[in-house]
Design a protein around this motif. Structure first.
Motif, PDB file in Angstrom:
ATOM      1  N   VAL A   1       0.772  -1.080  -0.114  1.00  0.00           N
ATOM      2  CA  VAL A   1       0.076   0.035   0.099  1.00  0.00           C
ATOM      3  C   VAL A   1       0.734   1.098   0.015  1.00  0.00           C
ATOM      4  O   VAL A   1       0.670   2.320  -0.793  1.00  0.00           O
ATOM      5  N   LEU A   2       1.881   1.239   0.730  1.00  0.00           N
ATOM      6  CA  LEU A   2       2.848   2.478   0.642  1.00  0.00           C
ATOM      7  C   LEU A   2       3.721   2.921  -0.487  1.00  0.00           C
ATOM      8  O   LEU A   2       4.027   3.697  -0.433  1.00  0.00           O
ATOM      9  N   ARG A   3       3.717   1.779  -1.137  1.00  0.00           N
ATOM     10  CA  ARG A   3       4.681   1.791  -2.413  1.00  0.00           C
ATOM     11  C   ARG A   3       4.123   3.201  -3.250  1.00  0.00           C
ATOM     12  O   ARG A   3       4.818   3.698  -3.918  1.00  0.00           O
ATOM     13  N   ASP A   4       2.755   3.040  -3.278  1.00  0.00           N
ATOM     14  CA  ASP A   4       2.163   4.167  -4.120  1.00  0.00           C
ATOM     15  C   ASP A   4       2.201   5.676  -3.761  1.00  0.00           C
ATOM     16  O   ASP A   4       2.419   6.655  -4.595  1.00  0.00           O
ATOM     17  N   ASP A   5       2.719   5.960  -2.463  1.00  0.00           N
ATOM     18  CA  ASP A   5       2.921   7.251  -2.039  1.00  0.00           C
ATOM     19  C   ASP A   5       4.293   7.648  -2.454  1.00  0.00           C
ATOM     20  O   ASP A   5       4.765   8.769  -2.489  1.00  0.00           O
ATOM     21  N   TYR A   6       5.444   6.715  -2.643  1.00  0.00           N
ATOM     22  CA  TYR A   6       6.615   6.915  -3.001  1.00  0.00           C
ATOM     23  C   TYR A   6       6.796   6.799  -4.571  1.00  0.00           C
ATOM     24  O   TYR A   6       7.413   7.768  -5.253  1.00  0.00           O
ATOM     25  N   ALA A   7       6.363   5.787  -5.137  1.00  0.00           N
ATOM     26  CA  ALA A   7       6.552   5.700  -6.631  1.00  0.00           C
ATOM     27  C   ALA A   7       4.995   5.787  -6.997  1.00  0.00           C
ATOM     28  O   ALA A   7       4.511   4.644  -7.511  1.00  0.00           O
TER      29      ALA A   7
END
Length: 399
Positions: free
Chosen positions: A192-198
């Motif tokens: 879930v958190l990957r979309d905030d970074y990439a």
């Protein structure tokens, strides 16, 4: 008649005897010296010599035996000259320091000191936890991100590296929940958190996936609670080059707005039921279709509600119209009464979500315009097809 005062601690009991004045000199002609010992509320014991205390401390520690060996004799001379206490401390410190000095000499002669310090350094490395910040890149021992590791080397993201940290979160305190529970939590949260970074999943290479550093039972007992989420290549021996970061710190406002609209659909795709076969869980699949319909409706409204740059207006309007057509099919799938009806509308709705339809809008906005070779959603997420097996998970790296 006079009444004598009551007897005190310095006054014998019995008939009162007047005390004659003290003579200026004793009978031997020496100056009178007051008592320094004896019972009196005004007496103070002689102080303990500070060098004697220091000598004993250094003698016990053994790390600097030479210091204790020097301080001990100095303390004894001061004690005799000043009338202080601490003779036993000074003697004990001198003896212990001498023993320590002999032991150090033996260790240096036999190489034991070198082995001792190596053991200390190894213990410090084993006890330390890996600490990586968001946006840092690193190399792992042997280039492996799977298995157990105790150390990594931080390197510049501009060059070749094994992993890039994109997020971190802390697990709840308490007893160690077990390897499986920690891994499941890390897997769910990191994806879930990957979309905030990439934010632009199309800009992430196809062979890059999510890994994580998690605490083991041993490091948990030492206070380690943090899970570190990172990108790494699934191709053995392959490295990453350059940072994968593309978020608000890198993208402009129009790019961010477009990708947020795309993520609405990706989030709904990720809520597909666990049961792969529609026949096994028709209510779960129809509920999922309802979430897809709602996400497509919100996506279309977001795309129409913003004033886009001139070159992107037409392509974005076309995407909004395609979202409306797909929403109609997903709505019918949500109302399906049997598996056959669900499949008919599901297939039609999924076909209208062709990633290639987003290429013109992405090109106009300056985003990655090459659809991923793997089957993914518009923002980069992977839709799970009913009746298809689940994709294998990515092994976690433990620390």
């Amino acid at each position: 008649m006079s009444i004598p005062p009551p007897p005190g601690p310095q006054q014998p009991q019995g008939p009162y005897q007047p005390t004659p004045p003290y003579p200026r000199q004793a009978s031997h002609g020496q100056p009178y010296q007051p008592w320094t010992q004896g019972y009196s509320p005004y007496n103070r014991p002689a102080p303990v010599n500070g060098l004697a205390i220091a000598s004993l401390v250094f003698g016990v520690l053994c790390c600097l035996p030479g210091v204790g060996l020097v301080l001990g004799p100095l303390a004894l001379r001061q004690i005799r000259r000043r009338g202080e206490r601490g003779t036993g401390l000074a003697v004990g410190g001198t003896v212990l320091s001498a023993i320590g000095l002999v032991l150090w000499g033996l260790m240096l002669a036999s190489g034991g000191a070198s082995a001792f310090w190596e053991g200390v350094k190894e213990g410090a490395r084993d006890g330390a936890s890996i600490s990586l910040a968001k946006g840092e890149c690193f190399d792992a021992p042997g280039g492996r991100l799977a298995g157990e590791t105790r150390d990594v080397d931080v390197v510049p993201c501009s060059g070749r590296h094994d992993g890039e940290v994109f997020a971190a979160f802390r697990l709840r305190d308490g007893d160690y929940p077990g390897d499986e529970s920690v891994g499941d939590t890390a897997d769910a949260r990191c994806y879930v958190l990957r979309d905030d970074y990439a934010m632009d999943g199309w800009a992430v290479p196809d062979d890059v996936d999510v890994y994580y550093l998690t605490p083991t039972e041993e490091s948990w007992s030492a206070g380690k609670r943090e899970v570190t989420c990172l990108f790494g290549s699934v191709t053995e021996g392959a490295d990453l080059t350059g940072s994968l970061r593309n978020d608000e710190t890198v993208l402009d406002a129009d790019q961010v707005a477009y990708l947020k609209a795309a993520h609405l659909l990706d989030a709904a795709l990720a809520t597909a039921p666990d049961s792969a076969h529609v026949e096994d869980d028709l209510p779960g699949h129809t509920a999922w279709a309802g979430r897809m319909s709602a996400a497509l409706d919100r996506q279309a409204r977001v795309l129409r509600g913003r004033t886009w740059p001139a070159g992107a207006r037409g392509p974005v309007r076309s995407l909004a119209a395609a979202a409306d057509r797909a929403r109609a099919e997903w709505t019918k799938a949500a109302r399906a009464k049997d598996a056959d009806a669900f499949h008919a509308h599901y297939d039609a709705g999924l076909g209208l979500l062709d990633p290639k339809a987003a290429v013109p809008a992405r090109t106009a906005l300056g985003l990655a315009a090459t659809p991923p070779t793997a089957e993914r959603g518009e923002g980069g997420g992977s839709p799970r097809t009913p009746d298809a097996p689940d994709a294998p998970g990515v092994a976690a790296t433990e620390v």
